[in-house]
Design an enzyme around this catalytic site. Structure first.
Site, mmCIF file in Angstrom:
data_model
loop_
_atom_site.group_PDB
_atom_site.id
_atom_site.type_symbol
_atom_site.label_atom_id
_atom_site.label_comp_id
_atom_site.label_asym_id
_atom_site.label_seq_id
_atom_site.Cartn_x
_atom_site.Cartn_y
_atom_site.Cartn_z
ATOM 1 N N ASP B 36 0.849 -1.195 0.000
ATOM 2 C CA ASP B 36 0.000 0.000 0.000
ATOM 3 C C ASP B 36 0.882 1.242 0.000
ATOM 4 O O ASP B 36 1.802 1.345 0.827
ATOM 5 C CB ASP B 36 -0.842 0.047 1.283
ATOM 6 C CG ASP B 36 -2.076 -0.846 1.218
ATOM 7 O OD1 ASP B 36 -2.302 -1.466 0.165
ATOM 8 O OD2 ASP B 36 -2.799 -0.904 2.229
ATOM 9 N N LYS B 93 -8.010 0.700 -5.289
ATOM 10 C CA LYS B 93 -9.215 0.131 -4.686
ATOM 11 C C LYS B 93 -10.473 0.869 -5.124
ATOM 12 O O LYS B 93 -10.496 2.098 -5.180
ATOM 13 C CB LYS B 93 -9.123 0.216 -3.158
ATOM 14 C CG LYS B 93 -8.067 -0.683 -2.525
ATOM 15 C CD LYS B 93 -8.096 -0.527 -1.015
ATOM 16 C CE LYS B 93 -6.914 -1.189 -0.326
ATOM 17 N NZ LYS B 93 -6.940 -2.659 -0.405
ATOM 18 N N GLY B 165 -5.240 -2.997 8.739
ATOM 19 C CA GLY B 165 -4.873 -1.841 9.550
ATOM 20 C C GLY B 165 -4.584 -2.145 10.994
ATOM 21 O O GLY B 165 -4.478 -1.241 11.817
ATOM 22 N N ARG B 177 -6.525 -20.502 6.862
ATOM 23 C CA ARG B 177 -6.781 -21.878 7.323
ATOM 24 C C ARG B 177 -8.212 -22.306 6.989
ATOM 25 O O ARG B 177 -8.466 -23.463 6.634
ATOM 26 C CB ARG B 177 -6.539 -21.991 8.823
ATOM 27 C CG ARG B 177 -5.075 -22.044 9.212
ATOM 28 C CD ARG B 177 -4.906 -22.653 10.596
ATOM 29 N NE ARG B 177 -3.536 -22.644 11.058
ATOM 30 C CZ ARG B 177 -2.627 -23.569 10.755
ATOM 31 N NH1 ARG B 177 -2.944 -24.563 9.944
ATOM 32 N NH2 ARG B 177 -1.411 -23.503 11.241
ATOM 33 N N GLY B 226 -3.250 -7.381 8.119
ATOM 34 C CA GLY B 226 -2.571 -7.518 9.403
ATOM 35 C C GLY B 226 -1.154 -8.048 9.320
ATOM 36 O O GLY B 226 -0.509 -8.270 10.343
ATOM 37 N N GLY B 247 -0.094 -3.633 4.036
ATOM 38 C CA GLY B 247 -0.695 -2.302 4.036
ATOM 39 C C GLY B 247 0.018 -1.383 4.993
ATOM 40 O O GLY B 247 1.065 -0.810 4.694
ATOM 41 N N SER B 248 -0.525 -1.296 6.210
ATOM 42 C CA SER B 248 -0.050 -0.306 7.161
ATOM 43 C C SER B 248 1.319 -0.667 7.753
ATOM 44 O O SER B 248 1.969 0.183 8.348
ATOM 45 C CB SER B 248 -1.078 -0.174 8.279
ATOM 46 O OG SER B 248 -2.382 -0.131 7.718
#
Lengths: 199, 321
Positions: B36, B93, B165, B177, B226, B247-248
């Site tokens: 990102d 996005k 995030g 899973r 995450g 991302g973050s």
């Protein structure tokens, strides 16, 4: 002496990209694929495929642990097939933008020359390969804009080479691993056998 | 020879040249990291660090979560700047169901469109008809049924959702899973049981049958939501992800504040260290020595937010139908 030759062991550079698809294409032709992520995995191979993906990403990995220099020496003497990003890595000159390359195959390649993903396309046309027209899958494809005197052009798109050979090196700007047609991979395996018989 | 291109005729579409080209690009993106980015400098850092693609957006999920409000498609101006500044593929996005945003993104020449739960949904019932586009789409999923519904709508790539995030990988693990487990369960069913399985999964029978026979999704399966450290990336790859979205985790510091990569050399260095380390660990996911080396090279990390502490109505992963 008269035993049939064993299966070829072909490395597939697996830093990133379509290495899984190449491995499947090799298995279908009776060769044994070996994923190569570090220099020592180049040992004992009969040939090497450098797949499509992002050449900038692959270069970052090659900059570690002298992989670039080792590979540069390796492809001088070992049959190597580069598709798309792999062809860019093999070229002597890279444009659009310029970047480092192994400079093994005397061609100039322009990156992303046909545009973005929306310009990606599948074309079918006659080539130097026997067996009728060949399907060529172009994904954000590069363009070979110059070939040196030792380089043979085996297929073209709008007059520009898409499949080229020079000695033990083969390069394609399209993705034979995304078609069901085994002829390009078979051509490479033949080239490997040929190289072994003359070595 | 990619499985994805030769898997027969689901909805009559898996052999269409349009879908083959979409899956072709997804194939090229395997084994890497998609990052990102919120500005040109971050995009350059991503490319220099070995990212295979960047996702252009105005705010990363950690900021969207902290700041609230309606999260929308990024400004075309930002997307054009990022496209002009890097040679790797650029993604962006669109809101769930917002096909007009997707049309704009396709017009701008974005290489992949993410119909994403990170943005505020525009339609609470319908996703975008992705077959209607030339540009390929990636969609999030938490389970096999959701993944197959998105593929039925034309998605050329699935990413497990995780909880964006947070810097907490627990839901990325749970969703991966879940999907791989459900796929394994399908492979042992008899032909007559697949009809009931399709009903239970709320997914088209043809796709359920295809997954049961091949033991895998008919499109690449990436992971998101995450992933914040090199070991997180290695974990998701070992669990079956074919590429990871980060991302973050790369460009954020304490709280919901991005590192100032444009003006502060130390903060730039921190972002570069994290980006390079995650790229290294993703390719060498099976080599603990290299993952250790990558982990050691990281400067700082995002503080993170335990996903278990997020109230149900604030989860992003539950968006999508």
């Amino acid at each position: 002496m008269n035993a049939s030759p064993g299966p070829l062991s072909i490395g597939v550079l697996a830093l990133q990209g379509a290495y899984g698809a190449h491995a499947k294409a090799l298995i279908a032709l009776g060769a044994i694929p070996r994923l190569v992520r570090v220099p020592k995995e180049l040992e004992g191979l009969d040939g090497l495929i450098m797949p499509g993906g992002e050449s900038t990403t692959m270069l970052k990995f090659l900059e570690r642990n002298a992989f670039f220099d080792i590979l540069q020496t390796y492809v001088k003497s070992t049959p190597t097939f580069g598709t798309c990003a792999g062809a860019i890595l093999l070229a002597t000159h890279v444009e659009g933008p310029a970047q480092r390359s192994l400079a093994a195959l005397d061609i100039t390649v322009e990156r992303n020359a046909y545009g973005r993903q929306i310009d990606s396309t599948i074309l079918t046309s006659d080539t130097a390969l026997p067996g009728g027209p060949l399907e060529m899958v172009f994904i954000r494809a590069p363009r070979i804009t110059r070939t040196g005197p030792t380089v043979e052009t085996l297929a073209t798109r709008d007059g520009f080479p898409t499949l080229v050979r020079s000695g033990h090196l083969l390069a394609a700007t399209f993705h034979p691993e995304l078609s069901g047609d085994p002829r390009v991979h078979q051509l490479f395996l033949n080239l490997v056998r040929e190289h072994q018989s003359t070595a | 020879m990619a499985d994805h291109t030769l898997n027969g005729n689901q909805n009559g579409n898996f052999n269409s040249s349009s879908l083959r080209l979409k899956l072709g690009l997804a194939e090229m993106l395997k084994g890497g990291v998609i990052m990102d980015v919120m500005n040109v400098e971050q995009a350059r850092i991503a490319e220099e660090s070995g990212a295979i693609s960047v996702m252009a957006l105005e705010r990363v999920p950690a900021m969207i979560r902290a700041e609230g409000g309606v999260a929308r498609m990024a400004s075309p101006k930002l997307i054009k700047q990022i496209i002009a500044s890097v040679s790797i593929p650029v993604m962006a996005k669109a809101r769930i169901g917002h096909f007009a945003e997707a049309q704009v993104l396709q017009y701008l020449g974005v290489d992949f469109i993410d119909e994403s739960e990170v943005l505020t949904p525009a339609d609470e019932m319908h996703h975008i008809d992705k077959h209607a586009f030339t540009t390929p789409f990636v969609c999030g999923a938490r389970n096999l049924g959701e993944a197959l519904r998105r593929i039925s709508e034309g998605a050329a790539m699935i990413r497990t959702k995780g909880e964006p995030g947070t810097g907490d990988v627990v839901h990325a693990v749970q969703h991966m899973r879940q999907i791989t487990g459900q796929i394994r369960a399908l492979t042992v069913l008899g032909d007559e049981e697949l009809y009931h399985a399709a009903k239970e999964l709320q997914a088209p029978y043809e796709l359920v049958r295809m997954v049961a026979k091949s033991g895998k999704l008919p499109v690449p399966n990436f992971s998101a939501g995450g992933i914040a450290t090199p070991a997180d990336a290695a974990l998701m790859m070992q669990l079956g992800a074919e590429t990871v979205f980060v991302g973050s985790g790369i460009f954020m510091k304490e709280g919901a504040t991005p590192l100032d990569v444009e003006n502060n050399p130390l903060e730039r260095e921190e972002a570069v260290s994290r980006a390079k380390a995650i790229v290294l660990a993703t390719t060498h996911f099976n080599d603990p020595q290299i993952v250790a080396e990558a982990s050691e090279a990281v400067i700082g990390s995002m503080k993170g937010l335990a996903a278990a502490a997020i109230e149900q109505q604030n989860l992003m992963q539950t968006r999508g139908w």
